[in-house]
Write an enzyme that holds these catalytic residues in place. Structure first.
Site, PDB file in Angstrom:
ATOM      1  N   ARG A 113       1.623   1.376  -6.206  1.00 53.80           N
ATOM      2  CA  ARG A 113       1.944   0.331  -5.213  1.00 53.80           C
ATOM      3  C   ARG A 113       0.699  -0.436  -4.804  1.00 53.80           C
ATOM      4  O   ARG A 113       0.779  -1.526  -4.272  1.00 53.80           O
ATOM      5  CB  ARG A 113       2.567   0.969  -3.976  1.00 53.80           C
ATOM      6  CG  ARG A 113       3.903   1.619  -4.210  1.00 53.80           C
ATOM      7  CD  ARG A 113       4.323   2.396  -3.012  1.00 53.80           C
ATOM      8  NE  ARG A 113       4.514   1.523  -1.875  1.00 53.80           N
ATOM      9  CZ  ARG A 113       5.668   0.904  -1.606  1.00 53.80           C
ATOM     10  NH1 ARG A 113       6.703   1.106  -2.400  1.00 53.80           N
ATOM     11  NH2 ARG A 113       5.795   0.111  -0.581  1.00 53.80           N
TER      12      ARG A 113
ATOM     13  N   LYS B 181       2.785  -3.022  -7.222  1.00 52.94           N
ATOM     14  CA  LYS B 181       4.161  -3.026  -7.701  1.00 52.94           C
ATOM     15  C   LYS B 181       5.108  -3.714  -6.728  1.00 52.94           C
ATOM     16  O   LYS B 181       6.016  -4.419  -7.137  1.00 52.94           O
ATOM     17  CB  LYS B 181       4.647  -1.591  -7.922  1.00 52.94           C
ATOM     18  CG  LYS B 181       6.066  -1.487  -8.454  1.00 52.94           C
ATOM     19  CD  LYS B 181       6.215  -2.147  -9.795  1.00 52.94           C
ATOM     20  CE  LYS B 181       7.621  -2.047 -10.350  1.00 52.94           C
ATOM     21  NZ  LYS B 181       7.783  -2.822 -11.598  1.00 52.94           N
TER      22      LYS B 181
ATOM     23  N   ASN C  47       0.387  -0.329   6.456  1.00 48.46           N
ATOM     24  CA  ASN C  47       0.785  -1.197   5.348  1.00 48.46           C
ATOM     25  C   ASN C  47       1.394  -2.431   5.985  1.00 48.46           C
ATOM     26  O   ASN C  47       2.273  -2.322   6.832  1.00 48.46           O
ATOM     27  CB  ASN C  47       1.812  -0.475   4.467  1.00 48.46           C
ATOM     28  CG  ASN C  47       2.276  -1.349   3.310  1.00 48.46           C
ATOM     29  OD1 ASN C  47       1.638  -2.362   3.001  1.00 48.46           O
ATOM     30  ND2 ASN C  47       3.375  -0.972   2.701  1.00 48.46           N
ATOM     31  N   GLY C  48       0.891  -3.624   5.612  1.00 50.82           N
ATOM     32  CA  GLY C  48       1.416  -4.849   6.220  1.00 50.82           C
ATOM     33  C   GLY C  48       0.265  -5.740   6.670  1.00 50.82           C
ATOM     34  O   GLY C  48      -0.889  -5.509   6.309  1.00 50.82           O
TER      35      GLY C  48
ATOM     36  N   CYS D 217       0.875  -1.184   0.000  1.00 51.89           N
ATOM     37  CA  CYS D 217       0.000   0.000   0.000  1.00 51.89           C
ATOM     38  C   CYS D 217       0.906   1.225   0.000  1.00 51.89           C
ATOM     39  O   CYS D 217       2.094   1.138   0.214  1.00 51.89           O
ATOM     40  CB  CYS D 217      -0.853   0.007   1.258  1.00 51.89           C
ATOM     41  SG  CYS D 217      -1.751  -1.506   1.480  1.00 51.89           S
TER      42      CYS D 217
ATOM     43  N   LYS E  99       4.452 -11.425 -18.341  1.00 46.85           N
ATOM     44  CA  LYS E  99       4.092 -10.077 -18.823  1.00 46.85           C
ATOM     45  C   LYS E  99       2.683 -10.081 -19.392  1.00 46.85           C
ATOM     46  O   LYS E  99       1.854  -9.238 -19.082  1.00 46.85           O
ATOM     47  CB  LYS E  99       5.063  -9.625 -19.912  1.00 46.85           C
ATOM     48  CG  LYS E  99       6.319  -8.890 -19.580  1.00 46.85           C
ATOM     49  CD  LYS E  99       6.337  -7.931 -18.462  1.00 46.85           C
ATOM     50  CE  LYS E  99       6.372  -8.521 -17.154  1.00 46.85           C
ATOM     51  NZ  LYS E  99       7.307  -8.788 -16.254  1.00 46.85           N
TER      52      LYS E  99
ATOM     53  N   GLU F 195      -0.179 -10.740 -16.709  1.00 40.49           N
ATOM     54  CA  GLU F 195      -0.403  -9.753 -15.638  1.00 40.49           C
ATOM     55  C   GLU F 195      -0.976  -8.435 -16.154  1.00 40.49           C
ATOM     56  O   GLU F 195      -1.582  -7.696 -15.381  1.00 40.49           O
ATOM     57  CB  GLU F 195       0.857  -9.508 -14.822  1.00 40.49           C
ATOM     58  CG  GLU F 195       1.954  -8.740 -15.489  1.00 40.49           C
ATOM     59  CD  GLU F 195       3.120  -8.494 -14.523  1.00 40.49           C
ATOM     60  OE1 GLU F 195       2.897  -8.270 -13.322  1.00 40.49           O
ATOM     61  OE2 GLU F 195       4.257  -8.545 -14.973  1.00 40.49           O
TER      62      GLU F 195
ATOM     63  N   TRP G 277      -4.036  -1.741  -1.160  1.00 44.22           N
ATOM     64  CA  TRP G 277      -4.173  -2.974  -1.937  1.00 44.22           C
ATOM     65  C   TRP G 277      -4.716  -3.970  -0.929  1.00 44.22           C
ATOM     66  O   TRP G 277      -4.042  -4.351   0.029  1.00 44.22           O
ATOM     67  CB  TRP G 277      -2.813  -3.421  -2.479  1.00 44.22           C
ATOM     68  CG  TRP G 277      -2.887  -4.631  -3.331  1.00 44.22           C
ATOM     69  CD1 TRP G 277      -3.155  -4.695  -4.658  1.00 44.22           C
ATOM     70  CD2 TRP G 277      -2.694  -5.986  -2.898  1.00 44.22           C
ATOM     71  NE1 TRP G 277      -3.129  -5.987  -5.088  1.00 44.22           N
ATOM     72  CE2 TRP G 277      -2.866  -6.817  -4.038  1.00 44.22           C
ATOM     73  CE3 TRP G 277      -2.395  -6.585  -1.685  1.00 44.22           C
ATOM     74  CZ2 TRP G 277      -2.752  -8.192  -3.987  1.00 44.22           C
ATOM     75  CZ3 TRP G 277      -2.284  -7.964  -1.636  1.00 44.22           C
ATOM     76  CH2 TRP G 277      -2.462  -8.748  -2.776  1.00 44.22           C
TER      77      TRP G 277
ATOM     78  N   HIS H 114       5.057 -34.081 -23.176  1.00 40.51           N
ATOM     79  CA  HIS H 114       4.767 -34.751 -21.893  1.00 40.51           C
ATOM     80  C   HIS H 114       3.468 -34.230 -21.301  1.00 40.51           C
ATOM     81  O   HIS H 114       3.228 -34.375 -20.100  1.00 40.51           O
ATOM     82  CB  HIS H 114       5.935 -34.534 -20.931  1.00 40.51           C
ATOM     83  CG  HIS H 114       7.221 -35.101 -21.437  1.00 40.51           C
ATOM     84  ND1 HIS H 114       7.474 -36.453 -21.477  1.00 40.51           N
ATOM     85  CD2 HIS H 114       8.298 -34.492 -21.984  1.00 40.51           C
ATOM     86  CE1 HIS H 114       8.668 -36.661 -22.010  1.00 40.51           C
ATOM     87  NE2 HIS H 114       9.200 -35.489 -22.323  1.00 40.51           N
TER      88      HIS H 114
ATOM     89  N   GLU I 215       9.117 -15.373 -18.685  1.00 39.20           N
ATOM     90  CA  GLU I 215       8.964 -13.931 -18.446  1.00 39.20           C
ATOM     91  C   GLU I 215       7.952 -13.334 -19.408  1.00 39.20           C
ATOM     92  O   GLU I 215       7.109 -12.513 -19.020  1.00 39.20           O
ATOM     93  CB  GLU I 215      10.328 -13.245 -18.562  1.00 39.20           C
ATOM     94  CG  GLU I 215      10.316 -11.742 -18.442  1.00 39.20           C
ATOM     95  CD  GLU I 215       9.752 -11.228 -17.110  1.00 39.20           C
ATOM     96  OE1 GLU I 215       9.596 -12.017 -16.172  1.00 39.20           O
ATOM     97  OE2 GLU I 215       9.437 -10.028 -17.041  1.00 39.20           O
TER      98      GLU I 215
HETATM   99  C1  AGP Z   1       6.616  -8.566 -12.527  1.00 37.17           C
HETATM  100  O1  AGP Z   1       6.177  -7.916 -13.697  1.00 37.17           O
HETATM  101  C2  AGP Z   1       5.656  -8.413 -11.377  1.00 37.17           C
HETATM  102  N1  AGP Z   1       5.335  -7.058 -11.138  1.00 37.17           N
HETATM  103  C3  AGP Z   1       6.098  -9.174 -10.149  1.00 37.17           C
HETATM  104  O2  AGP Z   1       6.187 -10.526 -10.512  1.00 37.17           O
HETATM  105  C4  AGP Z   1       7.453  -8.747  -9.542  1.00 37.17           C
HETATM  106  O3  AGP Z   1       8.496  -9.110 -10.411  1.00 37.17           O
HETATM  107  C5  AGP Z   1       7.645  -9.486  -8.223  1.00 37.17           C
HETATM  108  O4  AGP Z   1       6.606  -9.076  -7.353  1.00 37.17           O
HETATM  109  C6  AGP Z   1       9.012  -9.216  -7.566  1.00 37.17           C
HETATM  110  O5  AGP Z   1       9.116  -7.863  -7.273  1.00 37.17           O
HETATM  111  P1  AGP Z   1      10.564  -7.306  -6.790  1.00 37.17           P
HETATM  112  O6  AGP Z   1      11.506  -7.509  -7.949  1.00 37.17           O
HETATM  113  O7  AGP Z   1      10.322  -5.865  -6.468  1.00 37.17           O
HETATM  114  O8  AGP Z   1      10.995  -8.103  -5.597  1.00 37.17           O
END
Ligand code: AGP
Length: 608
Positions: free
Chosen positions: A27, A603, A99-100, A2, A487, A490, A75, A506, A483
């Site tokens: 965030r 984020k 936050n937490g 958050c 992308k 998400e 969040w 498999h 990766e």
């Molecule tokens: C990647 O596009 C995502 N936003 C997410 O998987 C991110 O890579 C993951 O949360 C790790 O974040 P960090 O690199 O800040 O630790």
């Protein structure tokens, strides 16, 4: 996860709180709120479900020129996104943003049965606990906060104010970041330094277990055991310009397009082309320590994990007798994994605040293993707790989908592997090809982005209506496919999953039908022919295949092929990943989705 902001000073608190929350919205962004106090302590609390723009609409009818306040963009963890569950939470005279996760909030709530809780959140329980010690201002607010925090288990970054004393803010942290901005006649608070830019460059990073009492001219820090802590004021390295869109429609496209420059920053001063060597100072490992390394553990989540997996394939190629294990932090932190003594752990995190990755770091340090950070956010918790590290220096990455950080994290870890190989006496002529390609990458990335931006935008139009996608690759193209799938899923919400080409028969091959399209990475090299025959397997079952390759010869009758012309061979997957990044961006755009702030995500995942 958050965003938290706070202000006490001579200016209008609402203005900073809203502008600060806008900076932090990436965030976490499903609800938001702010509260300010006038000189008599009269509160003005405004909360809303939705985004900051919705909060601003409500604030238009609640304008105040108050000089103190706190704010929050959420969040959701406990309780759905709603106005009631939005922060700040008020209990009695106090207001709290958090936050937490308070893990023992249920038992605390039972003990606080005299309170009539309005929300489903753990945060409101913490506010009530503080109030139960505050007793309407009978005791200093900081004492009530400390008493309450001593009874809580879990993680928190909090800011608390009271109507009884409209001149002070109490903040505390354990596991969720908090930074204090020191201004002239004002003190600012944020969960990320970017919210302070334009107001001050002087920051105090609070550490876990510390509580600070803040006024407009003072910051007094203590531990939960009331031991005084001297405030260390540091310079915020990020610039205001770095967190603007610079004319791009979205941060994501900006961050994709600035990869030549951001990778240059990662490489700056670290590549000695004429010697065919790299030079990483940050890890702080001596030549003899590097020589002794027999085992690398690479820890990360999401994209950071994928970057580590990609780097591991290269490190195995040139670092003799070094085994590399890449682990998902949220799994690894609970395993009883043995780490051999002659190991080093690479802790990979763009934000430097990911809870699971931070927890792994702390577990691994308990085993006496050297930890090296591969981090972007300067001064972040992971960056401050590792034994040594390499900042990737890509600048703030605002879009939730990580792009420039992936490229630089992967290259930084490859360079760490080269550093080990150099120390172990691996001949330069074996390492030089990698070093040469690394040094050429920024220019080659620019060429690929310039050539394929428009073609990929058109390509995405043809695939945006699919619900499912399979990403495929072998060897170093496999982590790259992972990766690419991450992308796409998400930000476009298409169900995209990656498989090693060799795994197709498999099981996953059974999936191939008109519901799916396939995104196949087919780099030149010793496995090229195998990958080509895998593509044929998919075509034989009616697959809708997009191929990304650097081979001039590729001529299978696939639906679309992207041919990258470049003399980058060893690191070709780094270039291929650019196509996957652009494809995900333009697919999400074509679907009219929120590219920078996709649903359900944030984020920096500072809760587990
Ligand atoms: C990647 O596009 C995502 N936003 C997410 O998987 C991110 O890579 C993951 O949360 C790790 O974040 P960090 O690199 O800040 O630790």
């Amino acid at each position: 996860m958050c965003g938290i902001v706070g202000y006490v000073g001579d200016k209008n608190a609402q203005d900073f709180l809203v502008s600060g929350l806008k900076r932090l919205e990436y965030r976490g962004y499903d609800s938001a709120g702010i509260v300010t106090l006038d000189a008599s302590g009269k509160p003005t609390l405004v909360k809303t479900k939705g985004k900051i723009i919705d909060l601003e609409e409500k604030l238009a009818q609640n304008k105040r020129d108050d000089k103190i306040g706190i704010g929050h963009t959420r969040w959701a963890t406990h309780g759905e996104p709603s106005e009631t569950n939005a922060h700040p939470h008020q209990v009695g005279d106090i207001f709290l943003v958090h936050n937490g996760i308070i893990e023992n909030y249920k038992e605390l709530k039972k003990a606080l049965s005299k309170y009539d809780f309005k929300s489903e959140t753990d945060s409101e329980v913490l506010a009530a606990l503080i109030d139960s010690f505050y007793e309407g201002g009978k005791y200093p607010l900081v004492n009530a906060v400390v008493q309450a925090l001593k009874l809580t288990k879990g993680t928190y970054g909090i800011a608390v104010i009271s109507t009884k004393n409209p001149e002070e803010v109490v903040v505390a942290r354990a596991g969720s970041p908090l930074v204090i901005g020191v201004g002239h006649g004002e003190t600012l608070i944020a969960s990320d330094a970017s919210a302070l830019l334009g107001h001050t460059k002087q920051a105090i990073y609070l550490n876990d277990g510390e509580v600070a009492t803040i006024t407009k001219n003072s910051v007094e820090i203590k531990t939960l055991n009331a031991e005084p802590v001297s405030a260390k004021v540091e310079e915020i390295e990020t610039s205001l310009a770095a967190i603007q869109k610079d004319g791009y429609d979205h941060f994501l496209l900006k961050e994709i397009m600035e990869q030549p420059e951001s990778l240059k920053e990662t490489l700056r001063g670290r590549v000695k082309i004429k010697d065919g060597m790299v030079m990483l100072g940050g890890p702080g490992l001596s030549e003899s320590e590097l020589r002794k390394i027999k085992h690398l553990v690479i820890v990360g989540c999401g994209t950071a994990y994928n970057a580590g997996l990609l780097a591991s394939y290269y490190i195995e190629q040139f670092a003799p007798e070094v085994t590399v294990e890449v682990v998902i932090a949220s799994e690894y932190r609970y395993r009883q994994a043995y780490i051999p003594k002659d190991s080093v752990a690479l802790i990979v995190s763009q934000s430097g605040e990911t809870a699971d990755t931070l927890a792994c770091l702390r577990e691994i340090k308990k085993q006496g293993i050297k930890t090296i950070g591969i981090v972007n956010a300067i001064g972040s918790t992971i960056a401050r707790e590792v034994d040594g590290g390499t900042y990737v220096h890509v600048g703030p990455e605002i879009s939730v989908a990580s792009t420039k950080a992936f490229t630089s994290q992967a290259v930084a870890m490859i360079m760490f592997g080269l550093t080990i190989a150099q120390a172990k006496g691996v001949r330069t002529n074996i390492l030089r090809p990698f070093v040469n390609e690394i040094s050429k990458l920024p220019e080659k990335i620019r060429e690929v982005l310039d050539e394929f931006n428009e073609p990929v935008k058109k390509l995405a139009e043809n695939y945006k209506d699919y619900d499912h996608a399979i990403y495929l690759g072998r060897d170093t193209a496999y982590p790259t496919a992972m990766e690419g799938a991450l992308k796409l899923k998400e930000i476009s919400y298409i169900d995209a999953n990656a498989y090693a080409f060799g795994e197709l028969k498999h099981g996953p091959l059974a999936l191939v039908d008109d519901r799916f399209f396939e995104f196949a990475l087919v780099p030149e090299g010793e496995l090229y022919d195998k990958a080509v025959s895998n593509v044929q397997e998919v075509l034989a079952r009616g697959g809708h295949v997009i191929v990304v390759t650097n081979s001039k010869e590729f001529d299978l009758p696939v639906e679309n092929v992207i041919k990258i012309k470049s003399d980058i061979e060893l690191l070709a997957p780094i270039l291929m990943n650019l196509i996957a990044q652009l494809f995900a961006y333009y697919t999400a755009l074509a679907k009219g989705l929120d590219v920078d702030q996709p649903r359900n995500l944030a984020k920096s995942v500072t809760v587990e």
